[in-house]
Scaffold this motif. Sequence first.
Motif, mmCIF file in Angstrom:
data_model
loop_
_atom_site.group_PDB
_atom_site.id
_atom_site.type_symbol
_atom_site.label_atom_id
_atom_site.label_comp_id
_atom_site.label_asym_id
_atom_site.label_seq_id
_atom_site.Cartn_x
_atom_site.Cartn_y
_atom_site.Cartn_z
ATOM 1 N N LYS A 1 1.201 -8.434 -1.327
ATOM 2 C CA LYS A 1 0.677 -7.618 -0.638
ATOM 3 C C LYS A 1 0.265 -6.269 -1.254
ATOM 4 O O LYS A 1 -0.811 -5.873 -1.221
ATOM 5 C CB LYS A 1 1.705 -7.424 0.388
ATOM 6 N N LEU A 2 1.001 -5.968 -2.295
ATOM 7 C CA LEU A 2 0.974 -4.735 -3.068
ATOM 8 C C LEU A 2 0.063 -5.063 -4.190
ATOM 9 O O LEU A 2 -0.840 -4.437 -4.571
ATOM 10 C CB LEU A 2 2.124 -4.662 -3.964
ATOM 11 N N GLU B 1 -2.704 -7.025 -3.643
ATOM 12 C CA GLU B 1 -4.034 -6.653 -2.632
ATOM 13 C C GLU B 1 -4.317 -5.500 -2.362
ATOM 14 O O GLU B 1 -5.658 -5.179 -1.720
ATOM 15 C CB GLU B 1 -3.936 -7.863 -1.425
ATOM 16 N N ASP B 2 -3.480 -4.500 -2.407
ATOM 17 C CA ASP B 2 -3.546 -3.244 -1.898
ATOM 18 C C ASP B 2 -4.357 -2.418 -2.844
ATOM 19 O O ASP B 2 -4.030 -2.242 -3.924
ATOM 20 C CB ASP B 2 -2.120 -2.541 -1.868
ATOM 21 N N LYS B 3 -5.786 -2.011 -2.572
ATOM 22 C CA LYS B 3 -6.682 -1.534 -3.220
ATOM 23 C C LYS B 3 -6.377 -0.169 -3.854
ATOM 24 O O LYS B 3 -6.681 0.292 -4.987
ATOM 25 C CB LYS B 3 -8.049 -1.578 -2.556
ATOM 26 N N ARG B 4 -5.296 0.458 -3.159
ATOM 27 C CA ARG B 4 -4.924 1.633 -3.694
ATOM 28 C C ARG B 4 -4.172 1.681 -4.849
ATOM 29 O O ARG B 4 -3.636 2.703 -5.335
ATOM 30 C CB ARG B 4 -4.280 2.584 -2.347
ATOM 31 N N ASN B 5 -3.260 0.443 -4.848
ATOM 32 C CA ASN B 5 -2.480 0.518 -6.169
ATOM 33 C C ASN B 5 -2.961 -0.079 -7.239
ATOM 34 O O ASN B 5 -2.981 -1.190 -7.480
ATOM 35 C CB ASN B 5 -1.173 -0.637 -5.784
ATOM 36 N N SER C 1 8.827 0.336 -3.584
ATOM 37 C CA SER C 1 8.015 0.037 -2.423
ATOM 38 C C SER C 1 8.915 -0.539 -1.572
ATOM 39 O O SER C 1 8.658 -0.450 -0.293
ATOM 40 C CB SER C 1 6.536 -0.668 -2.994
ATOM 41 N N SER D 1 9.508 0.421 2.629
ATOM 42 C CA SER D 1 9.006 -0.227 3.819
ATOM 43 C C SER D 1 10.044 -0.387 5.052
ATOM 44 O O SER D 1 11.118 -0.294 4.723
ATOM 45 C CB SER D 1 8.627 -1.653 3.263
#
Length: 746
Positions: free
Chosen positions: A18-19, A21-25, A37, A41
């Motif tokens: 998930k991390l 795929e996160d575009k912000r990371n 992280s 959560s």
Amino acid sequence: MRKMSQRLDRDVYAMVRKLEEDKRNGRRLTVTSVYDSIKQSNSSLARMKKRPLEDAIERVLTRRAEELHEEGGSDSEAALEEPEVKPGKTDAVDRNASLLNRQIAKAWNLSLPKPASVDGAARADTDYGASSERQASGEPKAKRRRTERARKETDRSPPSGISIRDIAGLDDALDQLLHSVYLPLSQTSAYAQLTYQFDNAVLLHGPSGCGKTTLAYAVASHCNRPMIPVSGPSLVGGTSGESEKNIRNIFDEAIALAPCLIFIDEMDSIAGKRDNAQKAMEARMVTELIDGMDRVVRSMRDGRNIVILAATSRPETIDPAIRRRFGVEVPVGMPDEKARKGILECLARHLPTSDDIDFGELANRTPGFNGADLKHVVTAALHAAMSDELQHVLQRERASHPEAYLDVSPSLQNWLLLQESGNDAIKDVRVTSSHFRRAIDRTQPAAKREGFSTIPDTTWDQIGALDDVRKELMMNIIQPIMHPGVYARVGIKPAAGILLWGPPGCGKTLVAKAVANESKANFISIKGPELLNKYVGESERAVRQLFMRAKTSSPCVVFFDEMDALVPRRTDSLSDASARVVNALLTELDGVSDRRGIYVIGATNRPDIIDPAIRRPGRLGTSVYVGLPSADGRVAILRTLYRNTIPDARSGRAVVPERDLEAVARDPRCEHFSGADLGNLMQEAARACLRRTVGDGEDLVVTDEVVDRSISMADWEVALRKVKASVKDIEKYEALARQEEGTFSS
């Protein structure tokens, strides 16, 4: 546990994906970033403990790095996805087969085809929880024990930086260790030919600070054999069985390194009596020590000798089963004057000393000092010399920079001036005799801090009269200590003990201190009530420990003041606790244990209430009556008091006319005065002189003329009218002396 680990890895894997795929990371994932992280959560992973969660993150990140490498940078999740089974497909597992299924299959001993690598070769199994170090049968390989790895890394070479030359004042101990430690380790071939089992366990015991540990390291260095140094408390573990395992490993290592030396310091901390053990672990440690010492004895053959050297300051607390295995016990006691001289010379041999130092005189000034105390003395003397040299440097720097650093405090000014002088400011330091004397005055011996008096600073010059008492004590205690051979040749044994009795204030305590000072013996002063304790058995234990301490400090004078409080007459009305104390003291005075070098002096004002058993020959068989002084004795006492208390009298100035002292001492009003009464009389006369010369109370005017004034007969007359005799029942003492002349007086 494996299923829980697999489930944790799967959840962490999902979070990592998930991390990714996160575009912000845009930054690279690390254990710390993934952990932060997860904690931020609301997932169930946030409630996991830190250590297992970090381990799972590390495993998943490692696996993801391998997947990305194999897939050429693809971040596919196929490695943890369930495979989709379609009709018509074969059972062959492709490159992205489910890793989780293979873990479960291995856990249940099922076999799945190994997935092929990119080039078709068989890929090694790298799933979670699987070990890469396994035997052909599938069992995990045996791991090396941590103790074995640590053993190879530990240096067991002989200690360096210390030598037999660094040992002084322990000649008797060195002679015993030569035969019991050095020869078995250095002459192994000769011992192998003898085929005789020697005593391989040696126990060093004595007061703390007398050099037991230093002696052990010096002997080990001279033997030039592997040494396993062990501190007793370091073997105590925090978990069940760990302490016994540590002890067992020490003996296993010694057997492997033989010939070698095991040195166990603070032996009493791990070998206490099992009857007094507070925990079962303590008894198991004693049992493990017994087994290890026996295994060492059985393993010695063909010159593979092992010597167990232990040190303790409390040998009486060691379990009897262990103490029995120490065939040689070496006492390391308090140093006498000759030993102290050797220790001081040894400690100061590398110091820049002057030629005026008399180490014999310094040894004479340090009764009751052990080796550690003398080391503190040498260190303090060096610091005193450095301080004196430092003052010279500071004076020179201030003369060179009179206007510098005037705006700072004097202490900070010293720092800045020393910085100006450079690194070799005190290079010319030299230790003199005055530095040593100052160091002795500033150093408090450890025995005194422990409650034992070690300052027999009273000499016969400070005691007036009592010539008959002095002769008796000289014959019974002082001469046997100083010249034992003379008494042994004529068959005279030293007196076991002497009882001083008489009215209070007649100098019994002063006489005992003078005896210790004259004989240069250690001195232990005990008030009778000090040994009494309300808990059962504690008073008797205090008596035993007292004589043990005296034995290690021999020659030693043990002085019991107020002895009637310690050994009262045993009657039906006496409590059981007091009776046990009397019995304990009688047993020690009997000399059941070795009492050579121990001289007992008792003092009391009430000899009639002391238990008669204490006065029989072999205990305190010699009784000396210390009565009130005669007229001549009072004159001698007054002269001595004046010489000891008035500075001008010590310097030789005639402060009081001789005829005044004799007239006062022979005055009928002083007939029943004791030594303490005469001291009080002199103090009152001095106060009368002070009132006459400088005034009293608010009218006190201090002038330099006071120094030139002396106590006049008018002042003595004021004191005589004010001071009265403190002994009111002198007739009772005189009658008792006549009645018991055959028992008490000599």
